[in-house]
Design a protein around this motif. Structure first.
Motif, mmCIF file in Angstrom:
data_model
loop_
_atom_site.group_PDB
_atom_site.id
_atom_site.type_symbol
_atom_site.label_atom_id
_atom_site.label_comp_id
_atom_site.label_asym_id
_atom_site.label_seq_id
_atom_site.Cartn_x
_atom_site.Cartn_y
_atom_site.Cartn_z
ATOM 1 N N LEU A 14 0.828 -1.206 0.000
ATOM 2 C CA LEU A 14 0.000 0.000 0.000
ATOM 3 C C LEU A 14 0.862 1.256 0.000
ATOM 4 C CD1 LEU A 14 -2.742 -1.153 2.530
ATOM 5 C CD2 LEU A 14 -3.128 -0.563 0.125
ATOM 6 N N LEU A 15 1.962 1.209 0.739
ATOM 7 C CA LEU A 15 2.883 2.344 0.742
ATOM 8 C C LEU A 15 3.509 2.527 -0.641
ATOM 9 C CD1 LEU A 15 4.325 4.586 2.256
ATOM 10 C CD2 LEU A 15 5.991 2.906 3.078
ATOM 11 N N ASP A 16 3.721 1.416 -1.371
ATOM 12 C CA ASP A 16 4.186 1.527 -2.759
ATOM 13 C C ASP A 16 3.254 2.417 -3.568
ATOM 14 O OD1 ASP A 16 6.326 -0.162 -2.323
ATOM 15 O OD2 ASP A 16 5.374 -1.928 -3.204
ATOM 16 N N VAL A 17 1.950 2.212 -3.370
ATOM 17 C CA VAL A 17 0.949 2.992 -4.112
ATOM 18 C C VAL A 17 1.040 4.460 -3.736
ATOM 19 C CG1 VAL A 17 -1.520 3.317 -4.507
ATOM 20 C CG2 VAL A 17 -0.581 1.000 -4.313
ATOM 21 N N ALA A 18 1.125 4.753 -2.435
ATOM 22 C CA ALA A 18 1.219 6.149 -1.993
ATOM 23 C C ALA A 18 2.472 6.813 -2.515
ATOM 24 C CB ALA A 18 1.184 6.208 -0.462
ATOM 25 N N ARG A 19 3.573 6.080 -2.496
ATOM 26 C CA ARG A 19 4.865 6.650 -2.891
ATOM 27 C C ARG A 19 4.892 6.967 -4.382
ATOM 28 N NH1 ARG A 19 8.015 2.847 -0.434
ATOM 29 N NH2 ARG A 19 7.778 1.620 -2.316
ATOM 30 N N ILE A 20 4.399 6.055 -5.220
ATOM 31 C CA ILE A 20 4.447 6.295 -6.660
ATOM 32 C C ILE A 20 3.417 7.340 -7.064
ATOM 33 C CG2 ILE A 20 2.808 4.568 -7.516
ATOM 34 C CD1 ILE A 20 6.362 5.112 -8.849
ATOM 35 N N ALA A 21 2.276 7.375 -6.366
ATOM 36 C CA ALA A 21 1.270 8.399 -6.665
ATOM 37 C C ALA A 21 1.779 9.784 -6.298
ATOM 38 C CB ALA A 21 -0.021 8.093 -5.919
ATOM 39 N N ALA A 22 2.608 9.855 -5.254
ATOM 40 C CA ALA A 22 3.123 11.149 -4.789
ATOM 41 C C ALA A 22 4.082 11.788 -5.783
ATOM 42 C CB ALA A 22 3.820 10.981 -3.435
ATOM 43 N N THR A 23 4.546 11.029 -6.781
ATOM 44 C CA THR A 23 5.389 11.639 -7.806
ATOM 45 C C THR A 23 4.606 12.654 -8.633
ATOM 46 O OG1 THR A 23 4.920 9.914 -9.442
ATOM 47 C CG2 THR A 23 6.804 9.556 -7.969
ATOM 48 N N GLY A 24 3.269 12.574 -8.565
ATOM 49 C CA GLY A 24 2.440 13.510 -9.314
ATOM 50 C C GLY A 24 2.263 13.148 -10.769
ATOM 51 N N ALA A 25 2.721 11.967 -11.173
ATOM 52 C CA ALA A 25 2.630 11.567 -12.582
ATOM 53 C C ALA A 25 1.171 11.384 -12.982
ATOM 54 C CB ALA A 25 3.400 10.274 -12.815
ATOM 55 N N PRO A 26 0.795 11.785 -14.190
ATOM 56 C CA PRO A 26 -0.597 11.648 -14.640
ATOM 57 C C PRO A 26 -0.976 10.230 -15.047
ATOM 58 C CG PRO A 26 0.726 12.629 -16.379
ATOM 59 C CD PRO A 26 1.622 12.509 -15.188
ATOM 60 N N ALA A 27 0.016 9.365 -15.249
ATOM 61 C CA ALA A 27 -0.230 7.973 -15.583
ATOM 62 C C ALA A 27 0.642 7.110 -14.690
ATOM 63 C CB ALA A 27 0.077 7.700 -17.053
ATOM 64 N N LEU A 28 0.052 6.047 -14.126
ATOM 65 C CA LEU A 28 0.755 5.202 -13.164
ATOM 66 C C LEU A 28 0.532 3.733 -13.519
ATOM 67 C CD1 LEU A 28 -0.420 7.031 -9.909
ATOM 68 C CD2 LEU A 28 1.823 7.257 -10.995
ATOM 69 N N ALA A 29 1.527 2.909 -13.218
ATOM 70 C CA ALA A 29 1.416 1.473 -13.462
ATOM 71 C C ALA A 29 1.798 0.716 -12.196
ATOM 72 C CB ALA A 29 2.302 1.054 -14.638
ATOM 73 N N PHE A 30 1.133 -0.419 -11.972
ATOM 74 C CA PHE A 30 1.335 -1.192 -10.756
ATOM 75 C C PHE A 30 1.531 -2.653 -11.131
ATOM 76 C CE2 PHE A 30 -1.182 2.519 -9.834
ATOM 77 C CZ PHE A 30 -0.571 3.044 -8.702
#
Length: 472
Positions: free
Chosen positions: A387-403
């Motif tokens: 879950l912290l992975d999700v918060a950390r990558i989302a915090a980059t502010g990128a408009p597109a994200l992959a998991f």
């Protein structure tokens, strides 16, 4: 007095080395080269006609630049190569001092009067006695300690810990690794050059023997000891200066074996009122006829993919079908299939690293609340780390994200939090691509599903494609 001043000058070099060694885990061995640059540089500039004070300042500046350039040189190399490269630099500097007498006076070195009277900027004359040097060395150590303490609690300190914990992850969330290494080694170069200049003026000589490669090993051993407490670094450098040469490598081996593992500091920070909402960002992922070949073997064979703004798109397929390769080739920020994280940092500081923000940025609370992770937890379950992975990558502010397989190791309640977090990110306008083996999770979450097999999209009805890929 002379011995005490000499030891404190070297202790200042140890303090300047601490952030690179204790935080970033960089085995830097260029310190004796920087010490030589400070000592020889100051005396050489004085011989050229500069006042000794100005010569010292220029020598320190040269040490800072040399440290920064060394950091850039090893910016993208692993720790073992940092040690080799900086050790080579130390030997290069030492050999140059011996082989070019015109540069530094050969084995005898450069000399000047030790008990000199110099003019201060205030018009008064100052005699450079050992007592004056002792005071100057204490001031230098105090300045270095204050700078190191401030650095450790700020963004550079957090970035250094992130770099040491997981360099690949640090790069993926935007940590400028070469720039950070340059900053850390610039501090090392500045303090070492200051120490070299101080010792040269204290002793009235700057000789190659005073900056031999053995000194680099002693300073590194002292810095590793100082990671437990700075005073241990002082004790180590004092003892190593007075013991046979054989003791230094043994002490270094012992220091490495007993080096401490930094523990996350618990920050007493109250959440802002109110917590800022998730910032809306519009993103899209598009790939056309994507081919990837690894080791001569084609992995992706003309992949087409579209992920619209606000959509959660699942990419599924059997093992070896090319899912993770596709995720990496698309060039969007993504989580890793492997366990990743910065265990030396609390979740709060990990999100700050991804935000590229200062300590009190309220947006950190936004992303931690999104996934329901305690900002200051010192231990996390496997699911909470995901879950912290999700918060950390989302915090980059990128408009597109992959998991990449985000639900691995999660309990049912944690999967619910994951689904809610990914849906909130999509509702904010982000394009979300999920690679996942758990088809029940995919069915509950995804707006669209693309099935790939052997690097190609399997056409037709997604449910029929899934059955054909997974059941055959």
């Amino acid at each position: 007095m002379t011995d005490a001043a000499h030891d404190l000058y070297l202790f200042a070099a140890v303090l300047g080395l601490l952030p690179a060694v204790a935080l970033a885990g960089l085995p830097v061995l260029a310190q004796s080269a920087f010490v030589a640059l400070g000592g020889v540089g100051a005396l050489k500039l004085e011989q050229a006609g500069l006042p000794i004070g100005g010569a010292v300042l220029i020598a320190i500046a040269l040490g800072t630049v040399a440290g920064a350039l060394t950091g850039l040189l090893v910016g993208r190399t692993p720790p073992a190569f940092v040690a080799l490269a900086t050790w080579a630099l130390t030997w290069l500097a030492y050999t140059a001092l011996l082989d070019f007498p015109a540069l530094a006076g050969g084995t005898e070195g450069l000399t000047r009067p030790a008990f000199d009277r110099v003019q201060t900027p205030f018009g008064a004359a100052l005699e450079l006695t050992p007592t004056v040097h002792l005071v100057g060395a204490v001031v230098l150590c105090a300045l270095a300690y204050a700078l190191v303490a401030r650095l450790r609690g700020g963004p550079l300190g957090s970035d250094a810990l992130a770099l040491r914990d997981d360099a690949e992850l640090a790069a993926s969330v935007g940590v400028p690794i070469p720039a950070r290494k340059a900053a850390l080694l610039a501090l090392c170069g500045a303090t070492s050059a200051a120490a070299g200049a101080g010792i040269a003026i204290l002793l009235g000589v700057a000789a190659p023997a005073d900056a031999a490669p053995l000194l680099a090993l002693q300073l590194l051993a002292a810095a590793i000891a100082g990671a437990r407490h700075p005073l241990l670094g002082l004790v180590a450098i004092v003892v190593l200066q007075r013991t046979p040469d054989l003791v230094t490598p043994l002490a270094l081996l012992a220091a490495v074996a007993l080096r401490p593992v930094p523990k996350p500091a618990v920050d007493a920070i109250d959440p802002p009122a109110p917590v800022p909402p998730l910032e809306p960002v519009t993103g899209r992922i598009t790939a056309r006829d994507l081919h990837v070949t690894l080791g001569g073997r084609p992995i992706l064979r003309g992949l087409d993919l579209d992920v619209e703004p606000g959509e959660i798109h699942a990419l599924v397929g059997a093992n070896g079908s090319g899912k993770t390769t596709a995720l990496r080739a698309l060039g969007v920020p993504h989580t890793f299939q492997r366990a990743a994280g910065f265990p030396s940092l609390t979740p709060y500081r990990q999100v700050l690293v991804a935000l590229r923000a200062r300590f009190h940025d309220p947006r950190a609370w936004t992303y931690l609340r999104l996934v329901g992770v305690d900002p200051f937890a010192t231990t996390l379950t496997a699911g909470e780390r995901r879950l912290l992975d999700v918060a950390r990558i989302a915090a980059t502010g990128a408009p597109a994200l992959a998991f990449d397989e985000p639900a691995v190791g999660m309990s049912a309640s944690e999967r619910g939090r994951l689904e809610a977090a990914l849906r909130a990110l999509a509702d904010s306008g982000r394009a979300i691509l999920v690679v996942e083996h758990d088809l029940r999770f995919v069915a509950a979450l995804a707006d669209r599903v693309t099935v790939i097999d052997d690097g190609r999209v399997v056409t037709g009805d997604p449910q029929a494609a899934i059955e054909r890929v997974y059941l055959t």
